[in-house]
Design a protein around this motif. Structure first.
Motif, short mmCIF file in Angstrom:
data_model
loop_
_atom_site.label_atom_id
_atom_site.label_comp_id
_atom_site.label_asym_id
_atom_site.label_seq_id
_atom_site.Cartn_x
_atom_site.Cartn_y
_atom_site.Cartn_z
N SER A 281 51.92 25.43 44.03
CA SER A 281 51.77 26.83 44.38
C SER A 281 53.07 27.43 44.92
O SER A 281 53.85 26.75 45.58
N HIS A 282 53.27 28.70 44.63
CA HIS A 282 54.44 29.43 45.10
C HIS A 282 54.03 30.45 46.15
O HIS A 282 52.90 30.90 46.18
N PHE A 283 54.97 30.81 47.00
CA PHE A 283 54.72 31.83 48.01
C PHE A 283 56.05 32.43 48.43
O PHE A 283 57.09 31.78 48.37
N VAL A 284 56.01 33.68 48.86
CA VAL A 284 57.19 34.35 49.41
C VAL A 284 56.79 34.88 50.79
O VAL A 284 55.95 35.77 50.88
N PRO A 285 57.35 34.35 51.87
CA PRO A 285 56.96 34.76 53.21
C PRO A 285 57.22 36.24 53.47
O PRO A 285 58.12 36.85 52.89
N THR A 286 56.43 36.81 54.35
CA THR A 286 56.59 38.21 54.73
C THR A 286 57.99 38.48 55.26
O THR A 286 58.56 39.56 55.05
N ARG A 287 58.56 37.52 55.95
CA ARG A 287 59.91 37.69 56.52
C ARG A 287 60.92 37.99 55.43
O ARG A 287 61.84 38.80 55.63
N ARG A 288 60.78 37.35 54.27
CA ARG A 288 61.70 37.60 53.15
C ARG A 288 61.50 39.01 52.59
O ARG A 288 62.47 39.71 52.28
N LEU A 289 60.25 39.44 52.46
CA LEU A 289 59.97 40.79 51.97
C LEU A 289 60.55 41.84 52.91
O LEU A 289 61.14 42.83 52.48
N ARG A 290 60.39 41.58 54.20
CA ARG A 290 60.91 42.52 55.20
C ARG A 290 62.44 42.61 55.12
O ARG A 290 63.02 43.70 55.20
N LEU A 291 63.09 41.48 54.95
CA LEU A 291 64.56 41.45 54.87
C LEU A 291 65.06 42.31 53.72
O LEU A 291 65.95 43.14 53.89
N TYR A 292 64.47 42.12 52.54
CA TYR A 292 64.93 42.87 51.37
C TYR A 292 64.63 44.36 51.49
O TYR A 292 65.41 45.20 51.05
N ASN A 293 63.51 44.71 52.08
CA ASN A 293 63.19 46.12 52.25
C ASN A 293 64.11 46.79 53.27
O ASN A 293 64.49 47.95 53.12
N TYR A 294 64.48 46.05 54.31
CA TYR A 294 65.45 46.58 55.26
C TYR A 294 66.80 46.83 54.58
O TYR A 294 67.44 47.87 54.79
N LEU A 295 67.25 45.88 53.77
CA LEU A 295 68.52 46.05 53.05
C LEU A 295 68.47 47.26 52.13
O LEU A 295 69.44 48.01 51.99
N LYS A 296 67.30 47.47 51.52
CA LYS A 296 67.13 48.62 50.63
C LYS A 296 67.32 49.93 51.40
O LYS A 296 67.89 50.89 50.88
N HIS A 297 66.84 49.95 52.65
CA HIS A 297 66.95 51.16 53.45
C HIS A 297 68.35 51.35 54.05
O HIS A 297 68.72 52.45 54.44
N ILE A 298 69.13 50.27 54.11
CA ILE A 298 70.50 50.40 54.61
C ILE A 298 71.39 51.08 53.58
O ILE A 298 72.22 51.93 53.91
N GLY A 299 71.21 50.73 52.31
CA GLY A 299 72.00 51.36 51.26
C GLY A 299 72.24 50.44 50.08
O GLY A 299 71.63 49.37 49.96
N GLU A 300 73.15 50.85 49.22
CA GLU A 300 73.49 50.07 48.04
C GLU A 300 74.59 49.06 48.39
O GLU A 300 75.43 49.32 49.26
#
Length: 420
Positions: A281-300
């Protein structure tokens, strides 16, 4: 007791009000050939240790600092007090209270600072006057107090930049004389990793690691006391932290959604022992999702590549690889998946899902895999994957004749001869 049995016993023993354990995520549980002991190495209290070739577990010594959860690459250990959501809310409260200059401090640094402030106040106290409650040395509303700064991970620091703070200050006590020294070593790695990501995304927010409580959160001594009825410094610290975390629980989802967006809510994962393609089974922790979404809000991104502690790029030596694809079978996040089309055979690697657990590196029978923390930016952002074409084996696994077919492919006619 084998390592795997010891790990299972350890994970079961440390489950508590402070820590949640997900055994199926542990890479050493997923594969017996793995030897990851990052949680043991990072433990700040000696609650889990590896001595005399055996895992030693003393749950009563656990202080719930969460350093083991930060060190675990697959989030097999999750901290409950405060949870990641609660910590996010506490950090946001500090940002507001300090007008964009949040402070996160370890308990040892705060206790030492309060003791120093009390000693100074004692020397300057007038002979006459009130001798009631002690005055607090710092403004608790401005400081996120943690047992150890090892609790802080990259998503927390990148989140501070996403919330438009001007800077972040981490107050770390004297690690050389602190019993929780592993946490201090880990937070330095986290700061370097987070700063690398911030720089790659054009953020110039400084993250300062200091050993003194900054002036902006210190209380003026000699004024009106704001202490809660003669409670000791250490008890006051813990009570304030626990109370703030629990009070923030009801509102934290709203606050996180405001920054991450509604589409960033984690989707519950149903675990199965084996997937249809034969992988675990595969999983992606919430912490990883939060990190990428924060980076998205910082900019390109503004860099061509980025080096971090938590995201990795896999390289496979085609000359050494035997095309067994065990790396895809045991990968915990699906960063390596099987490619099995009519005209293509091999694996596909997505660095954006890689956690640098290095399980693939450890279990590769041919030692053909290397994992690097330096990732090209397009791969880091998930816009580009890497395909590794392999020679399709002449035998099919998981069939009654698999062993015969595999040996026949290696020995050929000699196998036919040995049967007579």
């Amino acid at each position: 007791m084998s390592l795997i049995d010891g790990l299972l016993a350890m994970l079961g023993a440390i489950e508590s009000d402070a820590l949640a354990v997900r055994e199926e995520r542990c890479i050493s549980v997923r594969n017996r050939n793995a030897s990851c002991l990052r949680c043991v190495e990072a433990c700040t209290s000696g609650a889990i240790a590896y001595r005399d070739n055996q895992l030693k577990v003393e749950p009563d010594r656990c202080i719930g600092c969460g350093t083991c959860a930060t060190a675990c690459p697959t989030c097999a250990i999750e901290i409950r007090n405060p949870t990641d959501d609660e910590l996010t809310s506490l950090i946001k409260g500090s940002i507001v209270a300090t007008k964009g200059h949040p402070v996160i401090a370890c308990e040892a640094a705060l206790v030492a600072f309060e003791a120093q402030a009390a000693a100074t106040a004692q020397k300057t106290r007038k002979p006459f006057g009130a001798h009631g409650c002690e005055e607090p040395a710092y403004d608790a509303a401005c400081v996120v107090a943690l047992p150890c700064l090892g609790r802080v991970d990259e998503s927390a620091l990148v989140g501070i930049a996403a919330y438009k703070a001007f800077d972040a200050t981490l107050v770390c006590g004297d690690c050389a004389s602190c019993a929780h020294a592993p946490g201090g070593a880990l937070v330095r790695q986290v700061v370097d990793s987070a700063c690398s990501m911030l720089e790659a995304f054009g953020s110039n927010m400084p993250v300062d690691l200091v050993d003194q409580v900054p002036e902006r959160v210190r209380c003026v001594q000699g004024g009106v006391s704001r202490d809660a009825g003669g409670v000791s410094r250490r008890d006051f610290l813990r009570t304030a932290k626990d109370g703030s975390a629990r009070a923030a629980g009801a509102a934290v989802q709203q606050e996180v959604a405001a920054v991450l967006g509604e589409d960033a809510k984690p989707v519950p994962v149903a675990y199965r022992k084996v997937n249809k393609d034969g992988t675990l089974s595969h999983f992606v922790p919430t912490r990883r999702l939060r990190l990428y979404n924060y980076l998205k809000h910082i900019g390109e991104p503004v860099a061509d590549q980025v080096e971090t502690r938590v995201i990795g790029a896999v390289s496979i030596d085609a000359e050494k690889c035997s095309a067994c694809r065990m790396c895809a079978v045991f990968c915990p996040t699906g960063a390596i998946v099987k490619m099995d089309e009519s005209d293509a055979f091999g694996v596909i690697h997505r660095p954006s899902a890689c956690m640098q657990c290095r399980l693939c590196e450890r279990i590769c029978p041919e030692q053909a895999i290397k994992v690097s923390g330096l990732v090209p930016i397009r791969q880091f952002m998930g816009k580009e994957a890497v395909c590794y074409a392999m020679e399709r084996p002449s035998w099919t696994p998981n069939r009654p004749a698999s062993m015969y077919d595999k040996v026949h492919s290696m020995i050929g006619e000699d196998l036919e001869m040995c049967m007579f």
